[in-house]
Structures are given as C-alpha cells and as structure tokens.
Write a protein that holds these residues in place. Structure first.
Motif, short mmCIF file in Angstrom:
data_model
loop_
_atom_site.label_atom_id
_atom_site.label_comp_id
_atom_site.label_asym_id
_atom_site.label_seq_id
_atom_site.Cartn_x
_atom_site.Cartn_y
_atom_site.Cartn_z
N LEU A 55 -5.87 -11.34 -8.12
CA LEU A 55 -4.44 -11.09 -8.30
C LEU A 55 -3.82 -12.20 -9.14
N ASP A 56 -3.00 -11.81 -10.11
CA ASP A 56 -2.27 -12.78 -10.92
C ASP A 56 -0.80 -12.39 -10.92
N PHE A 57 0.01 -13.20 -10.25
CA PHE A 57 1.45 -12.94 -10.16
C PHE A 57 2.25 -13.82 -11.12
N TYR A 58 1.57 -14.59 -11.96
CA TYR A 58 2.24 -15.60 -12.77
C TYR A 58 2.95 -14.99 -13.98
N TRP A 59 2.25 -14.16 -14.72
CA TRP A 59 2.80 -13.68 -15.99
C TRP A 59 3.65 -12.43 -15.86
N ASP A 60 3.22 -11.52 -14.99
CA ASP A 60 3.85 -10.20 -14.98
C ASP A 60 3.62 -9.54 -13.62
N LEU A 61 4.67 -8.99 -13.03
CA LEU A 61 4.56 -8.32 -11.74
C LEU A 61 4.60 -6.79 -11.88
N THR A 62 4.46 -6.31 -13.12
CA THR A 62 4.57 -4.87 -13.38
C THR A 62 3.48 -4.08 -12.67
N PHE A 63 2.25 -4.63 -12.65
CA PHE A 63 1.11 -3.86 -12.16
C PHE A 63 0.52 -4.46 -10.88
N VAL A 64 1.36 -4.99 -10.02
CA VAL A 64 0.86 -5.59 -8.77
C VAL A 64 0.09 -4.59 -7.93
N LYS A 65 0.63 -3.38 -7.76
CA LYS A 65 -0.05 -2.36 -6.97
C LYS A 65 -1.40 -2.01 -7.59
N GLU A 66 -1.42 -1.89 -8.90
CA GLU A 66 -2.68 -1.59 -9.59
C GLU A 66 -3.68 -2.73 -9.46
N GLN A 67 -3.18 -3.98 -9.52
CA GLN A 67 -4.06 -5.13 -9.33
C GLN A 67 -4.71 -5.10 -7.94
N GLU A 68 -3.92 -4.78 -6.93
CA GLU A 68 -4.46 -4.71 -5.58
C GLU A 68 -5.48 -3.57 -5.46
N ASP A 69 -5.19 -2.43 -6.06
CA ASP A 69 -6.13 -1.31 -6.03
C ASP A 69 -7.44 -1.69 -6.73
N ALA A 70 -7.31 -2.35 -7.89
CA ALA A 70 -8.51 -2.75 -8.64
C ALA A 70 -9.31 -3.79 -7.87
N PHE A 71 -8.63 -4.69 -7.18
CA PHE A 71 -9.30 -5.70 -6.38
C PHE A 71 -10.11 -5.04 -5.26
N LEU A 72 -9.47 -4.14 -4.54
CA LEU A 72 -10.15 -3.46 -3.43
C LEU A 72 -11.32 -2.61 -3.94
N ALA A 73 -11.14 -1.98 -5.09
CA ALA A 73 -12.22 -1.17 -5.66
C ALA A 73 -13.43 -2.05 -5.99
N GLN A 74 -13.16 -3.26 -6.44
CA GLN A 74 -14.26 -4.16 -6.80
C GLN A 74 -14.86 -4.85 -5.57
N LEU A 75 -14.10 -4.98 -4.51
CA LEU A 75 -14.70 -5.40 -3.24
C LEU A 75 -15.71 -4.35 -2.77
N ALA A 76 -15.37 -3.09 -2.96
CA ALA A 76 -16.28 -2.00 -2.59
C ALA A 76 -17.56 -2.07 -3.43
N LEU A 77 -17.43 -2.44 -4.69
CA LEU A 77 -18.61 -2.58 -5.55
C LEU A 77 -19.47 -3.76 -5.09
N ALA A 78 -18.81 -4.82 -4.65
CA ALA A 78 -19.56 -5.97 -4.13
C ALA A 78 -20.38 -5.56 -2.91
N LYS A 79 -19.77 -4.76 -2.06
CA LYS A 79 -20.49 -4.28 -0.87
C LYS A 79 -21.63 -3.36 -1.26
N LYS A 80 -21.39 -2.45 -2.18
CA LYS A 80 -22.41 -1.50 -2.61
C LYS A 80 -23.63 -2.21 -3.19
N HIS A 81 -23.39 -3.23 -4.01
CA HIS A 81 -24.49 -3.92 -4.69
C HIS A 81 -24.89 -5.21 -3.97
N ASN A 82 -24.17 -5.53 -2.92
CA ASN A 82 -24.45 -6.73 -2.11
C ASN A 82 -24.53 -8.00 -2.96
N ILE A 83 -23.50 -8.23 -3.74
CA ILE A 83 -23.42 -9.45 -4.53
C ILE A 83 -22.05 -10.12 -4.32
N PRO A 84 -21.99 -11.43 -4.51
CA PRO A 84 -20.73 -12.15 -4.29
C PRO A 84 -19.69 -11.86 -5.36
#
Length: 259
Positions: A95-124
């Motif tokens: 999450l980056d709140f410094y430059w722009d808060l336009t896509f905060v919801k999208e940032q959170e969705d993208a973060f969670l989606a990539q946490l799921a990828l970390a779980k799927k591939h079992n990598i940090p």
C-alpha cells in the motif's frame, strides 16, 4: 551480504550497470534481489538475471504505485509469470498512501490477490508500505490488518524500507515478518535510532532500494548497491554489534526466508 531490495534495472543505471555491479561485489554483496514494479519493468529485470544468473535474483509482483484502473490486467500478467517459472518472492506489493489516494480500494484488492498468490506458490512476499504525507493514513498498520484478515499462518516476508516506530516494528515482527533496513537508518531524523537498539538481529535484513534513498553521505544522490556497506555500518553502530555479525546474521535471515 545479501542485498534484499534494489531496482537495478532502472534507467539511472543504464550507462554503468557493469561497473555498479562490480562495486557491489567488491564490498561483499553475493546476491541482489530485484523487486518488480509492473509490466514495463519485467523485461529489464529478467535481462539482468539472464546476464548475471548467480548474482541478480528477480521477484514478481505489482507495486502499489502502479495499481490503476487496469490493475486486473497487470495482476493477470503477474499470475502468468508465476505459473511459468520460479521467483524468489512476490514483490514488491502493498500500500502506498503518499502520492495518491485515488486507488486505495484497488491497492487493497491487489494486495490481497497477491497474498493469495503467495499462498498458492508458497513463497514469501516483499511489502511496500508508505504512509500519507501527514501520516493520517498508516500503510504499515493497514498492511498488518490485511495480513491478519487473510489469515494464512504460512505467510512470511519483508516489510521493505521500514521506517516506522518501535510499536509498528513489534507489530510486524509479531506476524513473523522481517524488517528491511536501508538508507533511512543513516538519516538524522530517520527515526530508526529509536527502533533498532531495541530489536534483535534476527528480525532484520539489509537493503538499499537503489537507486532511491541513498544513505549518508550520499543522501540526495543516486543510490547504488555498494552503499549497503554503509547501511551495515550504521546498523552495527545503532545495535551495538560488530559489523561482521550484522552481515552474517542478516544474510542468514534472508537465506532462511526463501529456503
């Protein structure tokens, strides 16, 4: 030393990449981990890996600053690359709140989606967490909350470029994450002089975030991987440890993370 975070595919290294890598090797750097930003940085990053396979190690992910209206297309590309081959980590994400808060919801969705990828591939994962200019939005804490909500106990990684306070550091460590310490540790008002003395070497790794955030005495200039030696000096001073111990322990932490 293991450099856990450097954008060495950046245009700022175009003219002297080989000399820069040689300087890094001279100070004892054995590996450089390269975080991806978006679709436009993949080619340059993988070219460096191809040219320096034992030295330059790529990650794969979508940086929060590049999460825009088309972020689902970018995520699909990340997914396809993770299916094609292995990567050290998923990153950098967060999450980056410094430059722009336009896509905060999208940032959170993208973060969670990539946490799921970390779980799927079992990598940090490698986390970018930057607060808003007036600190009214705390990205470190929000990333921690989302990790807790995600709930996978196997999730692990690095909060890169950590510059939070001691309470935030303890929150991150409680989630079994490492703190990426870079040039901010050398800044007069960087705040890490109030954090690092109270932590264990087992909780940190070293980085530069090159070409950004150059340590003193190079602050304000282009950062490069060899300056990680200055970061190690400063960490040793703040934690009252021998530099050799700092280098050895942080390198072992990095190796253990990806093993």
């Amino acid at each position: 030393m293991i450099e856990t975070h450097a954008h060495i595919y950046d245009e700022q290294f175009k003219e002297d990449i080989d000399a820069m890598l040689a300087r890094a090797s001279t100070v004892g750097v054995k590996e450089i981990w390269m975080p991806n930003c978006n679709s436009e940085t993949i080619e340059g990053m993988l070219t460096l890996e191809e040219e320096n396979p034992d030295f330059c190690k790529p990650m794969m992910g979508l940086h929060p600053c590049y999460v825009k209206a088309d972020y689902q297309e970018e995520l699909n590309l990340v997914r396809s690359w993770l299916e094609k081959r292995s990567f050290k980590m998923i990153g950098e994400i967060g999450l980056d709140f410094y430059w722009d808060l336009t896509f905060v919801k999208e940032q959170e969705d993208a973060f969670l989606a990539q946490l799921a990828l970390a779980k799927k591939h079992n990598i940090p994962i490698c986390i970018h967490s930057r607060n808003s200019k007036k600190n009214e939005h705390n990205a470190i804490i929000r990333c921690c909350e989302l990790i807790e909500e995600f709930g996978w106990k196997g999730l692990r990684g690095i909060f890169h470029c950590f510059s939070g306070n001691l309470e935030e550091a303890k929150r991150v460590i409680s989630l079994k994450f490492l703190l990426g310490i870079g040039g901010v540790a050398t800044f007069k008002n960087g705040g890490l002089d109030k954090v690092l003395p109270y932590l264990s070497l087992e909780n940190i790794v070293l980085e530069t975030d090159s070409p950004y955030l150059a340590p003193v005495p190079h602050r304000g200039k282009r950062n490069e991987v060899s300056y990680i030696d200055l970061v190690a000096d400063r960490v040793a001073f703040l934690m009252t440890k021998e530099k050799e111990e700092v280098i050895s322990r942080t390198s072992k932490n990095a190796v253990k993370l990806i093993s």
